[in-house]
Design a protein around this motif. Structure first.
Motif, PDB file in Angstrom:
ATOM      1  N   THR A 180       0.843  -1.191   0.000  1.00 44.63           N
ATOM      2  CA  THR A 180       0.000   0.000   0.000  1.00 44.63           C
ATOM      3  C   THR A 180       0.881   1.244   0.000  1.00 44.63           C
ATOM      4  O   THR A 180       2.079   1.179   0.340  1.00 44.63           O
ATOM      5  N   PRO A 181       0.334   2.414  -0.359  1.00 43.56           N
ATOM      6  CA  PRO A 181       1.134   3.650  -0.305  1.00 43.56           C
ATOM      7  C   PRO A 181       1.743   3.904   1.068  1.00 43.56           C
ATOM      8  O   PRO A 181       2.869   4.406   1.168  1.00 43.56           O
ATOM      9  N   ALA A 182       1.020   3.546   2.135  1.00 47.09           N
ATOM     10  CA  ALA A 182       1.548   3.759   3.485  1.00 47.09           C
ATOM     11  C   ALA A 182       2.785   2.911   3.731  1.00 47.09           C
ATOM     12  O   ALA A 182       3.788   3.387   4.280  1.00 47.09           O
ATOM     13  N   THR A 212       4.476  14.676   1.366  1.00 49.80           N
ATOM     14  CA  THR A 212       3.597  13.582   0.941  1.00 49.80           C
ATOM     15  C   THR A 212       2.151  13.801   1.380  1.00 49.80           C
ATOM     16  O   THR A 212       1.221  13.668   0.573  1.00 49.80           O
ATOM     17  N   PHE A 213       1.936  14.113   2.660  1.00 49.88           N
ATOM     18  CA  PHE A 213       0.581  14.219   3.179  1.00 49.88           C
ATOM     19  C   PHE A 213      -0.059  15.537   2.754  1.00 49.88           C
ATOM     20  O   PHE A 213       0.597  16.595   2.782  1.00 49.88           O
ATOM     21  N   ASP A 244      -4.201   7.673  -5.455  1.00 48.35           N
ATOM     22  CA  ASP A 244      -3.093   7.152  -4.670  1.00 48.35           C
ATOM     23  C   ASP A 244      -2.559   8.149  -3.653  1.00 48.35           C
ATOM     24  O   ASP A 244      -1.471   7.967  -3.107  1.00 48.35           O
ATOM     25  N   LEU A 246      -1.917   9.722  -0.250  1.00 48.13           N
ATOM     26  CA  LEU A 246      -1.827   9.102   1.069  1.00 48.13           C
ATOM     27  C   LEU A 246      -2.168  10.121   2.138  1.00 48.13           C
ATOM     28  O   LEU A 246      -1.500  11.159   2.255  1.00 48.13           O
ATOM     29  N   ARG A 248      -2.516  11.308   6.067  1.00 46.30           N
ATOM     30  CA  ARG A 248      -1.739  11.037   7.278  1.00 46.30           C
ATOM     31  C   ARG A 248      -2.453  10.051   8.189  1.00 46.30           C
ATOM     32  O   ARG A 248      -1.830   9.180   8.800  1.00 46.30           O
ATOM     33  N   ASP A 250      -4.370   7.597   7.357  1.00 42.52           N
ATOM     34  CA  ASP A 250      -4.212   6.232   6.845  1.00 42.52           C
ATOM     35  C   ASP A 250      -2.826   5.688   7.153  1.00 42.52           C
ATOM     36  O   ASP A 250      -2.672   4.502   7.489  1.00 42.52           O
ATOM     37  N   PHE A 251      -1.816   6.539   7.040  1.00 40.92           N
ATOM     38  CA  PHE A 251      -0.448   6.114   7.364  1.00 40.92           C
ATOM     39  C   PHE A 251      -0.347   5.722   8.828  1.00 40.92           C
ATOM     40  O   PHE A 251       0.214   4.664   9.171  1.00 40.92           O
ATOM     41  N   GLU A 254      -2.221   2.274   9.474  1.00 45.30           N
ATOM     42  CA  GLU A 254      -1.551   1.073   8.953  1.00 45.30           C
ATOM     43  C   GLU A 254      -0.262   0.775   9.700  1.00 45.30           C
ATOM     44  O   GLU A 254       0.045  -0.389   9.974  1.00 45.30           O
TER      45      GLU A 254
END
Length: 308
Positions: A180-182, A212-213, A244, A246, A248, A250-251, A254
């Motif tokens: 996953t992207p995370a 990124t975020f 896609d 991402l 924060r 979700d990161f 995960e």
């Protein structure tokens, strides 16, 4: 009557040979036993034929030991034959692992693995190039594993080390592409660490996270990027984010789930107290994993408290 009988005997009797007599014919039918001189001569010939054999040849205990040695040789030969048959079965089993795959796919996978082995110092570039083309898959890993298994059974230590590294590198690349992207971001952040400067590493990670975020502060949500608040000019609606992107949250979710999975097993492994070489080596390996877990925990804390 007697004259007639005598006449029949004289008429039917065979004439004697020139060089023989009735006595010599009788001796040919009833031969005399060998003389003492003949027996002695035969005994001397037998002793001459047995001359040179070891004295143990006549020893019953020595003969018994020789029979035991023969049995032992037969047993070892049987064990060797069984071991050879076992190896043949194992090699056949290794070959049958690939029988369910299409011949064309199998040929391409073997060709790709051979190119990795021949590329030597350029193997990293070859693997990344194959990953971008979508050529890395489970079959490629299985071909490498088969080669590694054969090298282990043949005790080819150099080949085992090389193929083991190749397997791990290809597996990592496949996992990275399928992650996953995370998880991809987590792997990228971990690779930024040079092994020495923790503070500098965290600063670099914070910069990468900010890039990124998407911004999550209320002003950026109410006033999209590109809108001039003084002139009231610009796009009113925020741009539609790509699939896609991402977030924060979700990161954080995960990475926290990943840590929950590995913490229990890691703590249990670190509690082993064996002093043998295998236990010590295992503890060192687990300590290395624990350092990686500590780095992930630091990244999780940084993401939770990230501010722009």
């Amino acid at each position: 009557m007697e004259a007639k009988t005598l006449h029949l005997l004289t008429c039917t009797a065979l004439p004697p040979l020139a060089n023989s007599s009735p006595v010599s014919g009788f001796l040919k039918v009833f031969r005399r036993p060998p003389s003492l001189k003949t027996l002695l001569r035969s005994k001397k010939m037998e002793e001459r034929d047995l001359y040179g054999l070891p004295k143990e040849y006549y020893d019953d205990e020595w003969q018994a030991r020789q029979r035991e040695k023969t049995k032992e040789l037969h047993r070892k030969r049987q064990e060797e034959d069984e071991e050879e048959e076992r190896k043949v079965d194992e090699y056949r089993e290794i070959g049958l692992r690939l029988r369910d795959y299409p011949d064309e796919d199998l040929r391409k996978a073997k060709k790709l693995v051979s190119s990795f082995i021949r590329s030597a110092e350029e193997v990293e570039e070859k693997i990344e190039e194959a990953a971008e083309k979508g050529e890395l898959n489970e079959l490629v890993l299985l071909v490498i594993w088969n080669r590694l298994d054969l090298a282990r059974r043949d005790d080819e230590k150099d080949a085992v080390r090389s193929l083991d590294l190749l397997y791990r590198r290809v597996e990592t690349e496949i996992l990275k592409r399928e992650a996953t992207p995370a998880m991809r971001l987590l792997n990228e952040l971990l690779n930024l660490h040079d092994g020495f400067d923790d503070d500098g590493w965290l600063k670099a990670c914070k910069k990468r996270m900010i890039e990124t975020f998407p911004r999550e502060d209320p002003f950026s949500i109410l006033v999209p990027a590109g809108f001039d608040i003084d002139k009231h000019h610009g796009p009113v609606r925020p741009k539609v984010e790509a699939d896609d992107v991402l977030l924060r949250v979700d990161f954080v979710r995960e990475v926290d789930a990943l840590l929950q999975e590995v913490r229990y097993e890691q703590n249990k492994a670190l509690n082993t107290q064996g002093l043998d070489s295998e236990s010590v080596a295992n503890r060192l390996k687990q300590q290395e994993k624990q350092r990686a877990i500590n780095q992930v925990e630091a990244l999780l804390d940084l993401a939770i408290n990230l501010s722009w």
